[in-house]
Design a protein around this motif. Structure first.
Motif, PDB file in Angstrom:
ATOM      1  N   ASP A   1       0.913  -1.174  -0.033  1.00  0.00           N
ATOM      2  CA  ASP A   1      -0.081   0.044   0.020  1.00  0.00           C
ATOM      3  C   ASP A   1       1.059   1.145   0.038  1.00  0.00           C
ATOM      4  O   ASP A   1       1.722   1.426   0.916  1.00  0.00           O
TER       5      ASP A   1
ATOM      6  N   HIS B   1      -0.942   1.212   9.626  1.00  0.00           N
ATOM      7  CA  HIS B   1      -1.590  -0.126   9.760  1.00  0.00           C
ATOM      8  C   HIS B   1      -0.679  -1.367   9.494  1.00  0.00           C
ATOM      9  O   HIS B   1       0.169  -1.244   8.596  1.00  0.00           O
TER      10      HIS B   1
ATOM     11  N   HIS C   1      -6.021  -3.375   6.151  1.00  0.00           N
ATOM     12  CA  HIS C   1      -5.828  -3.029   7.430  1.00  0.00           C
ATOM     13  C   HIS C   1      -5.989  -4.159   8.288  1.00  0.00           C
ATOM     14  O   HIS C   1      -7.166  -4.565   8.723  1.00  0.00           O
TER      15      HIS C   1
ATOM     16  N   ALA D   1       2.159  -0.421   7.078  1.00  0.00           N
ATOM     17  CA  ALA D   1       2.065   0.780   6.271  1.00  0.00           C
ATOM     18  C   ALA D   1       2.046   1.973   7.111  1.00  0.00           C
ATOM     19  O   ALA D   1       1.381   1.853   8.148  1.00  0.00           O
TER      20      ALA D   1
ATOM     21  N   GLU E   1       1.383   6.083   7.050  1.00  0.00           N
ATOM     22  CA  GLU E   1       0.971   7.002   6.136  1.00  0.00           C
ATOM     23  C   GLU E   1       0.313   8.301   6.775  1.00  0.00           C
ATOM     24  O   GLU E   1      -0.878   8.376   7.202  1.00  0.00           O
TER      25      GLU E   1
ATOM     26  N   GLU F   1       2.566   7.684   2.007  1.00  0.00           N
ATOM     27  CA  GLU F   1       2.669   6.222   2.261  1.00  0.00           C
ATOM     28  C   GLU F   1       3.648   5.262   1.833  1.00  0.00           C
ATOM     29  O   GLU F   1       4.005   5.225   0.576  1.00  0.00           O
TER      30      GLU F   1
HETATM   31 MN    MN Z   1      -2.633   2.453   3.862  1.00  0.00          MN
END
Ligand code: MN
Ligand code: MN
Length: 296
Positions: free
Chosen positions: A94, A154, A162, A185, A187, A282
């Motif tokens: 992500d 997450h 997530h 991740a 972000e 991210e």
């Molecule tokens: Mn994300």
């Protein structure tokens, strides 16, 4: 536990596609064109989109993707977040970038990218997720901005964007520790200091995912849910993915039935309620036994 190799390949694809769109996106491009460009580039490199490409402009922080026959166009002066995912056999990454076409928000954009860079430096075995939030918040404050505190990084698990652990964008007590063998991740979302620092749900609802596999009592809806399961499992999808098989009206009827039975969920767009501009960056990071590795 080692990090599966598929994550590294998904990361290489995502990073290449994100870098390309960052260089080529221009005012005048339609949101639909940006989404298609990103998703087709992922597929042509042997990956699959882990979720519909999000193209969120200005005070829309996240979760806007093109609707069927979406007419919206990127304008000069826009601050656009492009958030994309790649998966290989469910192993997903992500990543997001902000592209700023308004010099008044260059600082905001740079501050957000700096917050991500500083946050990533804390990733190690045993690091407390809340400490990453503290660093993101302190970078935001140093630049004169505020983080969006109800949007979080997450952990990532196969077919789950997530997963269980949240990485906040501001200091938060009682968070869990990062563990080797996991993928995370980070972000940061930053906005104006005058903002309350939280996003609300907006009107657009173009991203869904399957929650449960059970009968809705409606044949057409059950058939559609089975198609989602076969193609996307529990990963988010967009109604436009199905525009060759169904009309927009048919899809809305089916999705409403599945929503009512809690067989699918919807991810409405998320908006800064005072209309303040939001920036986001991210990366996905594998925490291997040897240490952190930025996948994207
Ligand atoms: Mn994300
Ligand atoms: Mn993302």
């Amino acid at each position: 536990m080692s990090v599966p190799q598929e994550y590294f390949e998904a990361g290489r694809i995502a990073s290449e596609v994100r870098n390309n769109i960052r260089k080529t996106v221009r005012p005048g491009m339609s949101i639909l064109e940006i989404c298609n460009t990103v998703e087709n580039a992922v597929r042509s490199r042997g990956g699959k989109p882990a979720f519909p490409c999000n193209v969120s402009r200005n005070s829309v922080a996240a979760h806007y993707t093109a609707d069927i026959a979406d007419q919206s166009v990127l304008h000069d002066g826009d601050v656009v977040k492009i958030d994309m995912g790649v998966h290989i056999s469910g192993y997903l990454v992500d990543t997001a970038v902000t592209v700023c076409f308004n010099s008044a928000y260059d600082d905001l954009t740079q501050a957000t990218e700096t917050a991500l860079t500083e946050g990533i430096k804390l990733v190690k075995e045993g690091a407390r997720a809340g400490e990453i939030g503290r660093v993101i918040e302190s970078v935001a404050e140093r630049w004169g901005f505020r983080p969006i505190s109800n949007l979080c990084g997450h952990s990532i698990e196969p077919y789950r964007v997530h997963a269980g652990l949240s990485i906040p964008n501001a200091w938060m007590p009682g968070t869990r520790d990062l563990k080797a063998g996991s993928v995370y991740a980070i972000e940061p979302f930053l906005t104006s200091r005058e903002s309350f620092g939280e996003v609300d749900e907006g009107k657009a609802r173009n991203i869904y995912s399957l929650l449960a596999r059970k009968s809705s009592g409606d044949k057409a809806a059950d058939l559609f849910a089975e198609k989602i399961w076969n193609e996307y499992r529990t990963l988010p999808f967009a109604p436009r993915y199905w525009s060759n098989e169904y009309s927009k009206a048919e899809l809305q009827i089916i999705l409403n039935k599945l929503l009512a039975k809690k067989i699918v969920r919807v991810y409405p767009e998320l908006v800064e309620p005072a209309g303040k501009i939001v920036a986001q960056f991210e990366h996905s990071i594998a925490l291997t036994e040897e240490g952190p590795f930025v996948l994207t």
